[in-house]
Design a protein around this motif. Sequence first.
Motif, PDB file in Angstrom:
ATOM      1  N   ALA A 112       0.846  -1.193   0.000  1.00 40.80           N
ATOM      2  CA  ALA A 112       0.000   0.000   0.000  1.00 40.80           C
ATOM      3  C   ALA A 112       0.881   1.242   0.000  1.00 40.80           C
ATOM      4  CB  ALA A 112      -0.917   0.001   1.227  1.00 40.80           C
ATOM      5  N   PRO A 113       1.495   1.554  -1.139  1.00 38.54           N
ATOM      6  CA  PRO A 113       2.491   2.636  -1.166  1.00 38.54           C
ATOM      7  C   PRO A 113       1.956   3.996  -0.755  1.00 38.54           C
ATOM      8  CG  PRO A 113       1.983   1.865  -3.393  1.00 38.54           C
ATOM      9  CD  PRO A 113       1.383   0.885  -2.445  1.00 38.54           C
ATOM     10  N   ARG A 114       0.804   4.389  -1.272  1.00 32.76           N
ATOM     11  CA  ARG A 114       0.291   5.722  -0.945  1.00 32.76           C
ATOM     12  C   ARG A 114      -0.110   5.809   0.521  1.00 32.76           C
ATOM     13  NH1 ARG A 114       1.009  10.899  -2.313  1.00 32.76           N
ATOM     14  NH2 ARG A 114      -0.855  12.149  -1.949  1.00 32.76           N
TER      15      ARG A 114
ATOM     16  N   THR B 147       1.105   4.078   2.976  1.00 34.91           N
ATOM     17  CA  THR B 147       2.331   4.077   3.773  1.00 34.91           C
ATOM     18  C   THR B 147       2.988   5.449   3.761  1.00 34.91           C
ATOM     19  OG1 THR B 147       2.668   1.739   3.262  1.00 34.91           O
ATOM     20  CG2 THR B 147       4.564   2.952   4.073  1.00 34.91           C
ATOM     21  N   ASP B 148       3.045   6.077   2.598  1.00 36.43           N
ATOM     22  CA  ASP B 148       3.662   7.398   2.500  1.00 36.43           C
ATOM     23  C   ASP B 148       2.951   8.424   3.378  1.00 36.43           C
ATOM     24  OD1 ASP B 148       5.443   6.382   0.685  1.00 36.43           O
ATOM     25  OD2 ASP B 148       4.457   7.225  -1.080  1.00 36.43           O
ATOM     26  N   GLU B 149       1.654   8.238   3.588  1.00 41.10           N
ATOM     27  CA  GLU B 149       0.880   9.227   4.334  1.00 41.10           C
ATOM     28  C   GLU B 149       0.733   8.890   5.821  1.00 41.10           C
ATOM     29  OE1 GLU B 149      -2.804  10.014   2.363  1.00 41.10           O
ATOM     30  OE2 GLU B 149      -1.824  10.851   0.581  1.00 41.10           O
ATOM     31  N   GLN B 150       1.559   7.995   6.317  1.00 38.36           N
ATOM     32  CA  GLN B 150       1.475   7.622   7.732  1.00 38.36           C
ATOM     33  C   GLN B 150       2.344   8.505   8.631  1.00 38.36           C
ATOM     34  OE1 GLN B 150      -0.760   5.083   9.041  1.00 38.36           O
ATOM     35  NE2 GLN B 150      -1.450   5.748   7.018  1.00 38.36           N
ATOM     36  N   LEU B 151       2.404   9.786   8.293  1.00 34.44           N
ATOM     37  CA  LEU B 151       3.121  10.733   9.155  1.00 34.44           C
ATOM     38  C   LEU B 151       2.209  11.121  10.322  1.00 34.44           C
ATOM     39  CD1 LEU B 151       4.918  12.843   6.437  1.00 34.44           C
ATOM     40  CD2 LEU B 151       6.012  11.474   8.218  1.00 34.44           C
ATOM     41  N   ILE B 152       1.807  10.111  11.056  1.00 37.69           N
ATOM     42  CA  ILE B 152       0.887  10.254  12.179  1.00 37.69           C
ATOM     43  C   ILE B 152       1.447   9.460  13.357  1.00 37.69           C
ATOM     44  CG2 ILE B 152      -1.195  10.672  10.814  1.00 37.69           C
ATOM     45  CD1 ILE B 152      -1.817   7.681  11.012  1.00 37.69           C
ATOM     46  N   THR B 153       1.102   9.903  14.559  1.00 42.58           N
ATOM     47  CA  THR B 153       1.656   9.252  15.743  1.00 42.58           C
ATOM     48  C   THR B 153       0.592   9.142  16.820  1.00 42.58           C
ATOM     49  OG1 THR B 153       2.535  11.417  16.393  1.00 42.58           O
ATOM     50  CG2 THR B 153       4.081   9.871  15.393  1.00 42.58           C
ATOM     51  N   GLY B 154       0.574   8.003  17.469  1.00 48.62           N
ATOM     52  CA  GLY B 154      -0.439   7.730  18.484  1.00 48.62           C
ATOM     53  C   GLY B 154       0.159   7.390  19.830  1.00 48.62           C
ATOM     54  N   MET B 155      -0.736   7.110  20.746  1.00 48.69           N
ATOM     55  CA  MET B 155      -0.393   6.691  22.108  1.00 48.69           C
ATOM     56  C   MET B 155      -1.207   5.442  22.405  1.00 48.69           C
ATOM     57  SD  MET B 155      -1.300   8.760  25.602  1.00 48.69           S
ATOM     58  CE  MET B 155      -1.573   7.870  27.147  1.00 48.69           C
ATOM     59  N   HIS B 156      -0.551   4.419  22.928  1.00 50.26           N
ATOM     60  CA  HIS B 156      -1.213   3.157  23.246  1.00 50.26           C
ATOM     61  C   HIS B 156      -1.104   2.900  24.744  1.00 50.26           C
ATOM     62  CE1 HIS B 156       0.370   1.984  18.972  1.00 50.26           C
ATOM     63  NE2 HIS B 156      -0.595   2.884  18.921  1.00 50.26           N
TER      64      HIS B 156
ATOM     65  N   PRO C 235      -7.241  -1.865   6.288  1.00 48.57           N
ATOM     66  CA  PRO C 235      -8.363  -2.821   6.236  1.00 48.57           C
ATOM     67  C   PRO C 235      -9.066  -3.080   7.566  1.00 48.57           C
ATOM     68  CG  PRO C 235      -6.457  -3.681   5.030  1.00 48.57           C
ATOM     69  CD  PRO C 235      -5.995  -2.452   5.750  1.00 48.57           C
ATOM     70  N   VAL C 236      -8.334  -3.233   8.657  1.00 47.87           N
ATOM     71  CA  VAL C 236      -8.947  -3.644   9.930  1.00 47.87           C
ATOM     72  C   VAL C 236      -8.722  -2.523  10.943  1.00 47.87           C
ATOM     73  CG1 VAL C 236      -9.120  -5.447  11.673  1.00 47.87           C
ATOM     74  CG2 VAL C 236      -8.424  -6.039   9.350  1.00 47.87           C
TER      75      VAL C 236
ATOM     76  N   GLY D 104      -4.626 -14.431   4.017  1.00 46.84           N
ATOM     77  CA  GLY D 104      -3.794 -13.440   3.358  1.00 46.84           C
ATOM     78  C   GLY D 104      -4.426 -12.078   3.238  1.00 46.84           C
ATOM     79  N   LEU D 105      -5.560 -11.865   3.928  1.00 39.89           N
ATOM     80  CA  LEU D 105      -6.202 -10.550   3.864  1.00 39.89           C
ATOM     81  C   LEU D 105      -5.366  -9.491   4.579  1.00 39.89           C
ATOM     82  CD1 LEU D 105      -9.893 -11.656   4.435  1.00 39.89           C
ATOM     83  CD2 LEU D 105      -8.904 -10.723   2.326  1.00 39.89           C
ATOM     84  N   ILE D 106      -4.658  -9.891   5.634  1.00 38.44           N
ATOM     85  CA  ILE D 106      -3.675  -9.020   6.277  1.00 38.44           C
ATOM     86  C   ILE D 106      -2.393  -9.827   6.450  1.00 38.44           C
ATOM     87  CG2 ILE D 106      -5.376  -7.589   7.442  1.00 38.44           C
ATOM     88  CD1 ILE D 106      -4.778  -9.075  10.041  1.00 38.44           C
ATOM     89  N   GLY D 107      -1.269  -9.128   6.607  1.00 34.74           N
ATOM     90  CA  GLY D 107       0.016  -9.814   6.658  1.00 34.74           C
ATOM     91  C   GLY D 107       0.313 -10.501   7.965  1.00 34.74           C
TER      92      GLY D 107
END
Length: 376
Positions: free
Chosen positions: A115-117, A119-128, A182-183, A207-210
């Motif tokens: 999922a190249p696009r 992945t490129d747009e994952q300039l996001i950060t969370g807290m768990h 996806p999930v 194979g729907l998710i890695g």
Amino acid sequence: MVTVGVEEEYLLLDADTGVPVARAEQVRRAADLQPEIDRSEVQRELLQAQLEIATPVCETLDEVGAHLERLRGALAAAAAEHGCRLAACGAAPFADRLSVPVSDTPRYRTLRATAPRLTDEQLITGMHVHVGVPDRDAGVAVLNGLRRWLPLIVGLSANSPLWNGVDTGFADWRTVVFSRWPVTGVPPLFDGADDYDKRIRTLVDTGLIGDTGQLYWQARLSERYPTVETRAMDVQLRVDEAVMLAGLVRAVVTTLRTDPDRAAAPPAPHPEELAAAVWYAARHGCTERLYDPFTGTLDSPPTVVDRVLDALGPALRDAGDTATVESGLSRFLTEGNGAVRQRRALRRDGRTGLVDLITDVTAGTRSGEPDGEPAP
């Protein structure tokens, strides 16, 4: 005592421009040389402009706060050695380009190829927030009850209003970006641990998710620890805000285990209601109305917070967390959460002032805004 641990993801921003820079490996190596950090506490993240830390297992919120201050301070110092700044904001506020190289691991390279696009747009950060549970059946029971709390947690923790130099109109843009995998979102209801394990195994085996790491629900069972992992939160500007949210989540989990009707009386909300409530929370944060986990309606933030504190009162008192959570929620209501304060800093002090606020507060060299300006 019910144990708690926190993971925080950070961005690395150029010291002059405030745009994300791919210096995670250099910063990580510099941090490894600092005696106050164990190298196992700092991990790679998807993109080379991100790092993640994990506190040890904690029994008190004071422990959580001390570890976050220690880790943020050490990483901020390591970042400064390489001409960048550590930033605890849920999305990169500015970017010359959205594409930052992925970290050089097989898993992350596969994600980029898949999922190249995205992945490129994952300039996001969370807290768990991880909260201990005795077994997976208990964890699934908690997950089922926690679903109705996720919109409230999203609204309170919103800290990502800006994206690529533009105000998105959302308080929590990270949730919107992340929702395209996806999930994602609010997890479904499960009929015990066997049902949970069978369903996630099916997703991987077909194979729907890695792998199970791609279960991006806003709450899930940890596959490494005996915990429920709540992932609905943006990373927080201030350590005390992160500590407050950790205490709130622990109180919800504890109440769901010890007095479930007090925290999640039937019937369970419908999936479409919770999905819409999460979207509403991401859009408005806590400046408009909040989703009430008890009534399933929108109400004023003070009314919802009062009801929450009343329901969670026994768990907060037993853990010694009452003052921390009450004062933190009161501050959110009077001064605003991270999204409110980011917008206010940009409006008042421009781009440079906003980047200074985010990075100085992240590093602990500045506690917040000097004027204590109230939330709108």
